[in-house]
Write an enzyme that holds these catalytic residues in place. Sequence first.
Site, short mmCIF file in Angstrom:
data_model
loop_
_atom_site.label_atom_id
_atom_site.label_comp_id
_atom_site.label_asym_id
_atom_site.label_seq_id
_atom_site.Cartn_x
_atom_site.Cartn_y
_atom_site.Cartn_z
N CYS A 134 0.89 -1.17 0.00
CA CYS A 134 0.00 0.00 0.00
C CYS A 134 0.92 1.21 0.00
O CYS A 134 1.53 1.53 1.02
CB CYS A 134 -0.91 0.01 1.22
SG CYS A 134 -1.84 1.55 1.37
N CYS A 150 -0.73 4.35 2.22
CA CYS A 150 -0.84 4.27 3.69
C CYS A 150 -0.36 2.89 4.13
O CYS A 150 0.83 2.60 4.00
CB CYS A 150 -2.24 4.64 4.18
SG CYS A 150 -3.64 3.91 3.29
N SER A 151 -1.27 2.05 4.62
CA SER A 151 -0.82 0.74 5.12
C SER A 151 -1.92 -0.30 5.00
O SER A 151 -2.05 -1.16 5.87
CB SER A 151 -0.36 0.87 6.57
OG SER A 151 -1.39 1.45 7.35
N CYS A 152 -2.72 -0.23 3.94
CA CYS A 152 -3.85 -1.15 3.77
C CYS A 152 -3.36 -2.61 3.76
O CYS A 152 -2.37 -2.92 3.09
CB CYS A 152 -4.60 -0.82 2.49
SG CYS A 152 -5.30 0.83 2.52
#
Lengths: 253, 224
Positions: free
Chosen positions: A157, A160-162
């Site tokens: 991702c 962000c940090s999906c």
Amino acid sequence: MQGAKLFGGWREALFGLRPKAPTRHPLGREARLSGIVSGASEGHGAAMPHDHADDAPPHSLLPPEPALRVKALETLLTRKGLVDPAALDEIIETYAHKVGPRNGAAVVARAWVDADFRARLLADATAAVAEMGFAGRQGEHMVAVENTPEQHNMVVCTLCSCYPWPLLGIPPGWYKSDAYRARAVREPRAVLAEFGVTLPDATRVRVWDSTAEVRYLVLPMRPEGTGSMDEAALAALVSRDAMIGTALVAAPT
Amino acid sequence: MSRVHDMGGRFGDGPVVPGSEDDPIFAQEWHAQALALTLAAGALGQWNLDVSRHARECLSPGDYMAFSYYEKWLAGLADLLVMRGVVTRAELAGAIPAASTLTDRRLKPEAVAGVLARGGPASRDGAAPRFAKGDRVRTRHPTRNVMVDGGHTRLPGYAAGLVGTVELLHGCHVFPDANAHDQGEQPEPLYTVVFDAAEAWGRAEAPGDTVSCDLWESYLEPVA
């Protein structure tokens, strides 16, 4: 700014300060200068948050040290009746002990032994993993992508940090790092080499950048020599990183 | 047209340090507290996921790069709490907390399992898709939120202006560019669009390597 000079919120909670504030000094100067609380006893000196200008972002009003910052916010929200610390404990317990990559490994192992399940997983992963009881936050829209000799899949991702929480839990630090977010899309093979993985040039690398609410699970290739192993034993071979696509599943030694 | 979070393709970050699969899930106790607090505050219903992402993206580049991961979460949360009037700047700075009208929305311990298990699907009923699997499409260039200057968008900078191929159709999903700015969900068809790595980067590590993004229909235009 005025309120920032009152004592009794996080500073009291964190440092045990219990001044008579919010009364203000008769001369209109803040309580701190009245001697109720000395600057020295606070131990913060120049870093006092109320030194900030009114247009400073709100987060800059919190204590400088991260652990104190989170404690200050938790204390404030708890005192306002907006957060129940027991609910926080329940959330932490869920992701520390209940939801993690063993869920994903069980899905992979089932796909390896059950061709019908594998077909359902590849056709509609959300429904297939729900059969095994896996669903929820950050896993509402699952897609399983299958590694083959022709294509290796890797998930990132960049924005962000999906990450598929119900199947893999909370992402590891490296997955959230700037280096992985920046580089996995541009030079996946170089990143894979840092994980000790070298792929043949004939194997295409496909990077899936999770830019929406779709969450990807890599279905690794089943290693040779595992024909006699049952589902549980197979699941034990499957690492978290193999389901992100930064590792392969090695044959048992 | 960029914000600091949009770092796909950037040079200079150094190696990825994989760590061990046995590393603790939360490296510090406060990391766990920060995650739990963010989820519990979100349950108050004063913002949505897209709003909270945008709050983190709006951190100044200096803060964004200086903060560790959960510090970004905390900062975004603190900023949102004030922006939405849930707490005041004075309370953040240490003033005695005033009563809140939102206490009946407090997440109860016994509700946590259900809330986490339900999640929040982003799929919605909506328009039929304009594109089909295999269609060639070009992405918006430059990437930007066309409704709100500097607003939230999910088309990464590296994927702006590229020609790719529609590979998966996901139905309609909540449109982050609108939802992050209180303009409603405005659901749009969502696609996985795959790009040749050589097209994206000028050079691929190996021929045939690809990268895909999940992109909303209004980010895309047809290529004849």
